[in-house]
Design a protein around this motif. Structure first.
Motif, PDB file in Angstrom:
ATOM      1  N   ILE A 126       0.749  -1.226  -0.198  1.00  0.00           N
ATOM      2  CA  ILE A 126      -0.076  -0.154   0.034  1.00  0.00           C
ATOM      3  C   ILE A 126       0.890   1.145   0.059  1.00  0.00           C
ATOM      4  O   ILE A 126       1.844   1.314   0.771  1.00  0.00           O
ATOM      5  N   GLN A 127       0.659   2.303  -0.847  1.00  0.00           N
ATOM      6  CA  GLN A 127       1.393   3.378  -0.922  1.00  0.00           C
ATOM      7  C   GLN A 127       0.331   4.600  -0.749  1.00  0.00           C
ATOM      8  O   GLN A 127      -0.885   4.471  -1.215  1.00  0.00           O
ATOM      9  N   LEU A 128       0.705   5.765  -0.048  1.00  0.00           N
ATOM     10  CA  LEU A 128      -0.018   6.962  -0.259  1.00  0.00           C
ATOM     11  C   LEU A 128       0.029   7.658  -1.494  1.00  0.00           C
ATOM     12  O   LEU A 128       1.313   8.132  -1.994  1.00  0.00           O
ATOM     13  N   LEU A 129      -0.880   7.984  -2.310  1.00  0.00           N
ATOM     14  CA  LEU A 129      -0.924   8.771  -3.501  1.00  0.00           C
ATOM     15  C   LEU A 129      -1.428   9.973  -3.284  1.00  0.00           C
ATOM     16  O   LEU A 129      -2.404  10.311  -2.616  1.00  0.00           O
ATOM     17  N   SER A 130      -0.791  11.108  -3.960  1.00  0.00           N
ATOM     18  CA  SER A 130      -1.636  12.304  -3.979  1.00  0.00           C
ATOM     19  C   SER A 130      -2.946  12.283  -5.045  1.00  0.00           C
ATOM     20  O   SER A 130      -3.115  11.434  -5.758  1.00  0.00           O
ATOM     21  N   ALA A 131      -3.647  13.214  -5.169  1.00  0.00           N
ATOM     22  CA  ALA A 131      -4.887  13.391  -6.085  1.00  0.00           C
ATOM     23  C   ALA A 131      -4.260  13.133  -7.623  1.00  0.00           C
ATOM     24  O   ALA A 131      -5.051  12.604  -8.134  1.00  0.00           O
ATOM     25  N   ASP A 132      -2.974  13.906  -7.999  1.00  0.00           N
ATOM     26  CA  ASP A 132      -2.649  13.525  -9.207  1.00  0.00           C
ATOM     27  C   ASP A 132      -1.630  12.180  -9.575  1.00  0.00           C
ATOM     28  O   ASP A 132      -1.175  12.013 -10.408  1.00  0.00           O
ATOM     29  N   ARG A 134       0.897  11.094  -7.637  1.00  0.00           N
ATOM     30  CA  ARG A 134       2.335  10.959  -6.958  1.00  0.00           C
ATOM     31  C   ARG A 134       2.341  10.119  -5.701  1.00  0.00           C
ATOM     32  O   ARG A 134       1.569  10.348  -4.863  1.00  0.00           O
ATOM     33  N   VAL A 135       3.481   9.423  -5.393  1.00  0.00           N
ATOM     34  CA  VAL A 135       3.682   8.616  -4.175  1.00  0.00           C
ATOM     35  C   VAL A 135       4.151   9.682  -3.259  1.00  0.00           C
ATOM     36  O   VAL A 135       5.051  10.443  -3.598  1.00  0.00           O
ATOM     37  N   LEU A 136       3.473   9.866  -2.148  1.00  0.00           N
ATOM     38  CA  LEU A 136       3.760  10.593  -0.903  1.00  0.00           C
ATOM     39  C   LEU A 136       4.598   9.854   0.018  1.00  0.00           C
ATOM     40  O   LEU A 136       4.399   8.766   0.498  1.00  0.00           O
ATOM     41  N   ALA A 137       5.816  10.573   0.477  1.00  0.00           N
ATOM     42  CA  ALA A 137       6.571  10.263   1.645  1.00  0.00           C
ATOM     43  C   ALA A 137       6.106  10.903   2.812  1.00  0.00           C
ATOM     44  O   ALA A 137       5.259  12.002   2.634  1.00  0.00           O
ATOM     45  N   PRO A 138       6.590  10.562   4.005  1.00  0.00           N
ATOM     46  CA  PRO A 138       5.847  11.226   5.308  1.00  0.00           C
ATOM     47  C   PRO A 138       5.878  12.776   5.265  1.00  0.00           C
ATOM     48  O   PRO A 138       4.956  13.375   5.712  1.00  0.00           O
ATOM     49  N   GLU A 139       6.976  13.208   4.618  1.00  0.00           N
ATOM     50  CA  GLU A 139       7.257  14.698   4.688  1.00  0.00           C
ATOM     51  C   GLU A 139       6.525  15.552   3.651  1.00  0.00           C
ATOM     52  O   GLU A 139       6.190  16.653   3.822  1.00  0.00           O
ATOM     53  N   ASP A 140       5.705  14.593   2.712  1.00  0.00           N
ATOM     54  CA  ASP A 140       4.911  15.441   1.825  1.00  0.00           C
ATOM     55  C   ASP A 140       3.284  15.377   2.286  1.00  0.00           C
ATOM     56  O   ASP A 140       2.618  15.872   1.516  1.00  0.00           O
ATOM     57  N   VAL A 141       3.136  14.851   3.563  1.00  0.00           N
ATOM     58  CA  VAL A 141       1.764  14.965   4.122  1.00  0.00           C
ATOM     59  C   VAL A 141       1.759  16.040   5.160  1.00  0.00           C
ATOM     60  O   VAL A 141       2.669  16.066   6.025  1.00  0.00           O
ATOM     61  N   ALA A 142       0.535  16.730   5.237  1.00  0.00           N
ATOM     62  CA  ALA A 142       0.419  17.847   6.141  1.00  0.00           C
ATOM     63  C   ALA A 142      -1.136  17.575   6.752  1.00  0.00           C
ATOM     64  O   ALA A 142      -1.964  16.800   5.898  1.00  0.00           O
ATOM     65  N   THR A 143      -1.426  18.022   7.912  1.00  0.00           N
ATOM     66  CA  THR A 143      -2.726  17.814   8.452  1.00  0.00           C
ATOM     67  C   THR A 143      -3.523  19.532   8.254  1.00  0.00           C
ATOM     68  O   THR A 143      -2.703  20.491   8.726  1.00  0.00           O
ATOM     69  N   ARG A 144      -4.675  19.496   7.887  1.00  0.00           N
ATOM     70  CA  ARG A 144      -5.336  20.819   7.800  1.00  0.00           C
ATOM     71  C   ARG A 144      -6.422  20.606   8.602  1.00  0.00           C
ATOM     72  O   ARG A 144      -7.235  19.653   8.429  1.00  0.00           O
TER      73      ARG A 144
END
Length: 154
Positions: A126-132, A134-144
């Motif tokens: 399983i990978q985290l993917l952006s809406a477009d 892209r594979v996201l690393a932990p530093e690429d994720v933020a909380t709003r």
């Protein structure tokens, strides 16, 4: 000692852990995803005290993760079946399994692996993917939170 409730917390992780954060609940969900439906079969698989199992199953029914239905064989028994809400936890169980398989076993130690039921091949990590895409690393994720500024997790 009474456990603190995270009901009403703004963090979805905290709210989720409030419902399924103990290991027995996650193992019950894992077994239900594997097709276990009856109290006795959960008990046999998990080797958990019957009163604890009963409490966990009742809680999972009350929170809408499992539902009690008449036995599929027409007997007088009841069976526990995952609801849509419960089935949606499969991604969580797979992610935990993949993380554990990667980090908690020695190189020469074998453990269970989740596979595609049709092809019998291990499922892709399983990978985290952006809406477009892209594979996201932990530093690429933020909380709003609502309209406030974002907070980085890294």
């Amino acid at each position: 000692m009474k456990r603190k409730s995270f009901e009403g917390n703004i963090c979805p992780v905290a709210r989720t852990l409030d419902l399924i954060g103990d290991w027995w609940s996650l193992l019950i969900i894992r077994d239900a995803l594997d097709g276990v439906r009856r109290f006795g079969d959960f008990h046999k698989s998990l080797d958990i005290a019957k009163n604890m199992l009963s409490t966990r199953l009742k809680g999972l029914v009350e929170t809408g993760i499992l539902q009690l239905v008449p036995a599929s064989d027409g007997s007088a028994y009841k069976e526990y079946v995952l609801t849509e809400k419960g089935r949606a936890l499969q991604t969580v169980i797979v992610a935990l399994s993949q993380w554990g398989g990667e980090f908690l076993f020695e190189t020469d130690e074998s453990g269970s692996v989740m596979v595609d039921a049709q092809k019998r091949k291990p499922i892709r990590k399983i990978q985290l993917l952006s809406a477009d895409g892209r594979v996201l690393a932990p530093e690429d994720v933020a909380t709003r939170v609502g309209g406030t500024a974002e907070r980085r997790h890294a």
